[in-house]
Design an enzyme around this catalytic site. Structure first.
Site, PDB file in Angstrom:
ATOM      1  N   LEU A 134       0.848  -1.183   0.000  1.00  0.00           N
ATOM      2  CA  LEU A 134       0.000   0.000   0.000  1.00  0.00           C
ATOM      3  C   LEU A 134       0.887   1.238   0.000  1.00  0.00           C
ATOM      4  CD1 LEU A 134      -2.743  -0.865   2.673  1.00  0.00           C
ATOM      5  CD2 LEU A 134      -2.943  -1.013   0.182  1.00  0.00           C
ATOM      6  N   ASP A 135       0.404   2.297  -0.631  1.00  0.00           N
ATOM      7  CA  ASP A 135       1.101   3.581  -0.548  1.00  0.00           C
ATOM      8  C   ASP A 135       1.199   4.001   0.918  1.00  0.00           C
ATOM      9  OD1 ASP A 135       1.190   3.680  -3.305  1.00  0.00           O
ATOM     10  OD2 ASP A 135      -0.593   4.933  -3.486  1.00  0.00           O
ATOM     11  N   LYS A 136       2.172   4.833   1.217  1.00  0.00           N
ATOM     12  CA  LYS A 136       2.400   5.278   2.592  1.00  0.00           C
ATOM     13  C   LYS A 136       1.128   5.806   3.251  1.00  0.00           C
ATOM     14  CE  LYS A 136       5.034   8.654   5.305  1.00  0.00           C
ATOM     15  NZ  LYS A 136       6.006   9.771   5.261  1.00  0.00           N
ATOM     16  N   ARG A 231      -6.296   5.964  -7.453  1.00  0.00           N
ATOM     17  CA  ARG A 231      -6.149   7.412  -7.381  1.00  0.00           C
ATOM     18  C   ARG A 231      -6.221   8.035  -8.776  1.00  0.00           C
ATOM     19  NH1 ARG A 231      -0.683   7.882  -4.027  1.00  0.00           N
ATOM     20  NH2 ARG A 231      -1.154  10.124  -4.135  1.00  0.00           N
TER      21      ARG A 231
END
Length: 290
Positions: A134-136, A231
């Protein structure tokens, strides 16, 4: 030897051990590691080479080498929200603001650092194998596996569905829609992605859960796993994620993209059973909807 990851099979035909292992998903790379890094192949309890001819009913035991933690991965004590754990699967709930893996700029404090420490404390003979990242600033479920062989077979032939919840700007007009739009790196950035004709195929299903005054609460099912896919796709249809300033979202009410991996359906690599894991929406996203 008791700490070694072990798989057992039964021969159903007369065949060379090498050929049987290939049919059971043991890669050439795994066999090389077994041969040179401390693994063992047993047939009816006796050590054999890959050239051994199997008879119907022979019991084959594969003892995989002990794994060493990757060089440069700092073992660091830290909180882990463990959702599920067995001999091969390790599912955790990642908090927003935490990187999944270390980088040159941030070598510590990541999920991988904490998992490496946990493995060491629990005498789990594996390095950190992350199946889904997962992205930060994205929260929710991260799937890991405890063995290089399991990582290999699940990366190449796994059954998994990941569902995300997001809060986006505006009222999404279609309650259910399918976004199929190729994604590639934006030519002016090393980080940002965009929908572009020469990009990689990307497919996202979007369902509206509820409309709010200025937002829509949506559910997204990923069919592909491109970088920043949800996104980019949501921004592409004119509804960027709230807090996602990289793709046009406002940070006035939340300081990170309001995106959460809420559920994962995964086929267990050994039992074949479908498992479902869920993660509740974090407080910062709940506050947007209250």
């Amino acid at each position: 030897m008791c700490n070694q990851f072990t798989l057992t099979f039964k021969a159903t035909e007369q065949i060379l051990l090498r050929e049987a292992l290939a049919s059971w998903g043991i890669s050439k790379r795994s066999l090389t590691s077994i041969k040179f890094d401390g693994g063992t192949l047993l047939v009816n309890g006796q050590v054999k080479t890959v050239r051994h001819p199997l008879a119907i009913g022979d019991v084959v035991t594969v003892l995989f080498p002990l794994e060493e933690v990757s060089e440069g991965l700092i073992r660091q004590k830290g909180p882990l929200d463990i959702v599920y754990e067995d001999d091969v699967l390790f599912i955790v709930n990642k908090q927003p603001g935490q990187s999944t893996i270390p980088s040159r700029e941030h070598p510590s404090g990541t999920l991988a650092n904490f998992v490496a420490y946990y493995y060491e404390q629990m005498s789990i003979p594996s390095t950190v194998h992350i199946l889904t990242r997962l992205d930060k600033d994205t929260s929710g479920l991260v799937c890991l596996v405890k063995n290089r062989h399991i990582h290999h077979i699940m990366s190449h032939n796994h059954v998994m569905n990941k569902t995300y919840e997001a809060i986006v700007h505006g009222k999404v007009s279609d309650d259910c829609q399918e976004i199929i739009a190729p994604i590639g790196r934006k030519s002016s950035s090393i980080i940002e992605r965009e929908v572009r004709e020469d990009g990689h195929f990307a497919h996202t299903d979007v369902d509206v859960i509820r409309h709010h005054a200025n937002f829509s609460h949506v559910k997204c099912l990923l069919h592909t796993g491109r970088t920043h896919q949800i996104r980019v796709h949501l921004a592409h249809i004119g509804h960027p994620i709230v807090g996602d300033d990289l793709y046009g979202g406002s940070v006035a009410q939340i300081s990170r993209q309001a995106l959460h991996c809420a559920s994962v359906d995964i086929k267990h690599p050994l039992t074949g059973k479908m498992l479902t894991f869920t993660s509740p929406m974090p407080e910062d996203m709940k506050n947007l909807l209250s």
